[in-house]
Scaffold this motif. Structure first.
Motif, PDB file in Angstrom:
ATOM      1  N   VAL A  91       0.886  -1.166   0.000  1.00 30.89           N
ATOM      2  CA  VAL A  91       0.000   0.000   0.000  1.00 30.89           C
ATOM      3  C   VAL A  91       0.921   1.211   0.000  1.00 30.89           C
ATOM      4  O   VAL A  91       1.492   1.567   1.023  1.00 30.89           O
ATOM      5  CB  VAL A  91      -0.937  -0.010   1.237  1.00 30.89           C
ATOM      6  N   THR A  92       1.106   1.813  -1.177  1.00 31.26           N
ATOM      7  CA  THR A  92       2.068   2.908  -1.337  1.00 31.26           C
ATOM      8  C   THR A  92       1.380   4.127  -1.945  1.00 31.26           C
ATOM      9  O   THR A  92       0.197   4.097  -2.263  1.00 31.26           O
ATOM     10  CB  THR A  92       3.229   2.474  -2.260  1.00 31.26           C
ATOM     11  N   GLN A  93       2.174   5.176  -2.134  1.00 31.70           N
ATOM     12  CA  GLN A  93       1.669   6.393  -2.789  1.00 31.70           C
ATOM     13  C   GLN A  93       1.184   6.073  -4.196  1.00 31.70           C
ATOM     14  O   GLN A  93       0.197   6.629  -4.663  1.00 31.70           O
ATOM     15  CB  GLN A  93       2.768   7.459  -2.874  1.00 31.70           C
ATOM     16  N   GLU A  94       1.880   5.160  -4.878  1.00 30.07           N
ATOM     17  CA  GLU A  94       1.581   4.865  -6.279  1.00 30.07           C
ATOM     18  C   GLU A  94       0.700   3.639  -6.468  1.00 30.07           C
ATOM     19  O   GLU A  94       0.021   3.511  -7.484  1.00 30.07           O
ATOM     20  CB  GLU A  94       2.889   4.624  -7.063  1.00 30.07           C
ATOM     21  N   ASP A  95       0.737   2.701  -5.532  1.00 34.03           N
ATOM     22  CA  ASP A  95       0.065   1.414  -5.729  1.00 34.03           C
ATOM     23  C   ASP A  95      -1.065   1.203  -4.739  1.00 34.03           C
ATOM     24  O   ASP A  95      -0.861   1.279  -3.522  1.00 34.03           O
ATOM     25  CB  ASP A  95       1.068   0.264  -5.562  1.00 34.03           C
ATOM     26  N   ALA A  96      -2.241   0.892  -5.262  1.00 36.26           N
ATOM     27  CA  ALA A  96      -3.362   0.482  -4.425  1.00 36.26           C
ATOM     28  C   ALA A  96      -3.314  -1.034  -4.291  1.00 36.26           C
ATOM     29  O   ALA A  96      -2.826  -1.732  -5.177  1.00 36.26           O
ATOM     30  CB  ALA A  96      -4.676   0.924  -5.051  1.00 36.26           C
ATOM     31  N   SER A  97      -3.797  -1.535  -3.172  1.00 38.93           N
ATOM     32  CA  SER A  97      -3.768  -2.964  -2.923  1.00 38.93           C
ATOM     33  C   SER A  97      -5.027  -3.389  -2.184  1.00 38.93           C
ATOM     34  O   SER A  97      -5.590  -2.601  -1.421  1.00 38.93           O
ATOM     35  CB  SER A  97      -2.525  -3.301  -2.085  1.00 38.93           C
ATOM     36  N   PRO A  98      -5.449  -4.637  -2.369  1.00 36.92           N
ATOM     37  CA  PRO A  98      -6.590  -5.133  -1.601  1.00 36.92           C
ATOM     38  C   PRO A  98      -6.220  -5.262  -0.117  1.00 36.92           C
ATOM     39  O   PRO A  98      -5.124  -5.720   0.220  1.00 36.92           O
ATOM     40  CB  PRO A  98      -6.869  -6.518  -2.191  1.00 36.92           C
ATOM     41  N   VAL A  99      -7.135  -4.847   0.728  1.00 35.32           N
ATOM     42  CA  VAL A  99      -6.979  -5.005   2.174  1.00 35.32           C
ATOM     43  C   VAL A  99      -8.294  -5.522   2.744  1.00 35.32           C
ATOM     44  O   VAL A  99      -9.353  -5.395   2.119  1.00 35.32           O
ATOM     45  CB  VAL A  99      -6.589  -3.686   2.894  1.00 35.32           C
ATOM     46  N   GLU A 100      -8.204  -6.119   3.921  1.00 31.73           N
ATOM     47  CA  GLU A 100      -9.390  -6.555   4.653  1.00 31.73           C
ATOM     48  C   GLU A 100      -9.286  -5.994   6.067  1.00 31.73           C
ATOM     49  O   GLU A 100      -8.337  -6.312   6.783  1.00 31.73           O
ATOM     50  CB  GLU A 100      -9.458  -8.078   4.714  1.00 31.73           C
ATOM     51  N   ALA A 101     -10.228  -5.149   6.446  1.00 28.86           N
ATOM     52  CA  ALA A 101     -10.327  -4.670   7.822  1.00 28.86           C
ATOM     53  C   ALA A 101     -11.066  -5.753   8.595  1.00 28.86           C
ATOM     54  O   ALA A 101     -12.172  -6.138   8.217  1.00 28.86           O
ATOM     55  CB  ALA A 101     -11.074  -3.351   7.879  1.00 28.86           C
ATOM     56  N   CYS A 102     -10.445  -6.282   9.657  1.00 29.47           N
ATOM     57  CA  CYS A 102     -10.969  -7.471  10.333  1.00 29.47           C
ATOM     58  C   CYS A 102     -11.267  -7.226  11.810  1.00 29.47           C
ATOM     59  O   CYS A 102     -10.498  -6.554  12.501  1.00 29.47           O
ATOM     60  CB  CYS A 102      -9.943  -8.599  10.256  1.00 29.47           C
ATOM     61  N   LEU A 103     -12.378  -7.810  12.265  1.00 30.58           N
ATOM     62  CA  LEU A 103     -12.739  -7.827  13.678  1.00 30.58           C
ATOM     63  C   LEU A 103     -12.889  -9.290  14.094  1.00 30.58           C
ATOM     64  O   LEU A 103     -13.804  -9.977  13.628  1.00 30.58           O
ATOM     65  CB  LEU A 103     -14.059  -7.093  13.924  1.00 30.58           C
ATOM     66  N   PRO A 104     -11.980  -9.803  14.951  1.00 29.25           N
ATOM     67  CA  PRO A 104     -12.101 -11.195  15.388  1.00 29.25           C
ATOM     68  C   PRO A 104     -13.249 -11.359  16.381  1.00 29.25           C
ATOM     69  O   PRO A 104     -13.447 -10.518  17.251  1.00 29.25           O
ATOM     70  CB  PRO A 104     -10.760 -11.492  16.051  1.00 29.25           C
ATOM     71  N   PHE A 105     -14.010 -12.459  16.218  1.00 26.66           N
ATOM     72  CA  PHE A 105     -15.125 -12.702  17.129  1.00 26.66           C
ATOM     73  C   PHE A 105     -15.222 -14.194  17.428  1.00 26.66           C
ATOM     74  O   PHE A 105     -14.673 -15.032  16.712  1.00 26.66           O
ATOM     75  CB  PHE A 105     -16.438 -12.140  16.569  1.00 26.66           C
ATOM     76  N   ALA A 106     -15.925 -14.527  18.491  1.00 28.87           N
ATOM     77  CA  ALA A 106     -16.020 -15.904  18.971  1.00 28.87           C
ATOM     78  C   ALA A 106     -16.811 -16.768  18.001  1.00 28.87           C
ATOM     79  O   ALA A 106     -17.964 -16.464  17.686  1.00 28.87           O
ATOM     80  CB  ALA A 106     -16.660 -15.931  20.354  1.00 28.87           C
ATOM     81  N   ALA A 107     -16.209 -17.852  17.557  1.00 29.58           N
ATOM     82  CA  ALA A 107     -16.874 -18.772  16.643  1.00 29.58           C
ATOM     83  C   ALA A 107     -17.983 -19.556  17.342  1.00 29.58           C
ATOM     84  O   ALA A 107     -18.935 -19.995  16.706  1.00 29.58           O
ATOM     85  CB  ALA A 107     -15.855 -19.729  16.030  1.00 29.58           C
ATOM     86  N   ALA A 108     -17.871 -19.715  18.663  1.00 30.64           N
ATOM     87  CA  ALA A 108     -18.841 -20.513  19.412  1.00 30.64           C
ATOM     88  C   ALA A 108     -19.989 -19.675  19.973  1.00 30.64           C
ATOM     89  O   ALA A 108     -20.834 -20.195  20.684  1.00 30.64           O
ATOM     90  CB  ALA A 108     -18.128 -21.240  20.543  1.00 30.64           C
TER      91      ALA A 108
END
Length: 166
Positions: free
Chosen positions: A61-78
């Protein structure tokens, strides 16, 4: 600045993820825009958080290059699970794995200084003959709402595997 790099194993995580493509000038705004809908959905569906928010960066993720990102929130699977997800939002089950990481505080956690932390972790991985095993995580251990805030604490954590391991 010398970065202390550690290797640690972390268990599997279920995360609510909002996907976006960003470049460096838009990264802080984009992370916030991506995290807000996740937080609203998590509150609506009463998810139980299990750790701090983080972003998975799938490229530079730079001044010249866009990149895919994922903003993540971990949560309880159970516990409670999210209902209908809007476009661009998914639930991911991330496997447990080994990570190489370092922690940065204050101004060192803001662009461009944070690049040194990414470089230090990548160099440590290469020097110690590990293999990169997925997108790097920028973990918000403590976030005060603005880049460079003296109380910010971020962790740069890269999934790795040993050269002869899976």
């Amino acid at each position: 600045m010398t970065h202390r790099i550690t290797a640690s194993r972390r268990g599997p995580e279920r995360v609510l993820a909002c996907r976006a493509t960003v470049d460096q000038p838009g990264s802080t705004r984009s992370y916030g825009r991506a995290t807000r809908p996740c937080t609203r959905l998590a509150g609506r569906d009463l998810l139980t958080f299990t750790g701090p928010a983080f972003c998975r960066l799938h490229g530079p993720v730079t001044q010249e290059d866009a990149s895919p990102v994922e903003a993540c929130l971990p949560f309880a699977a159970a516990a409670a699970q999210p209902g209908d997800l809007p476009d661009g939002m998914v639930v991911l089950d991330l496997p447990g794995t080994l990570y190489a990481s370092t922690v940065v505080d204050g101004a060192a956690a803001a662009f461009p200084d944070i690049l040194a932390a990414y470089d230090a972790v990548a160099s440590w991985i290469t020097t110690h003959a590990f293999d990169f095993a997925g997108p790097v995580h920028e973990i918000y251990r403590r976030w005060c709402g603005e880049p460079g805030h003296p109380d910010n604490r971020l962790e740069i954590a890269w999934p790795i595997t040993e050269p002869d391991g899976p």
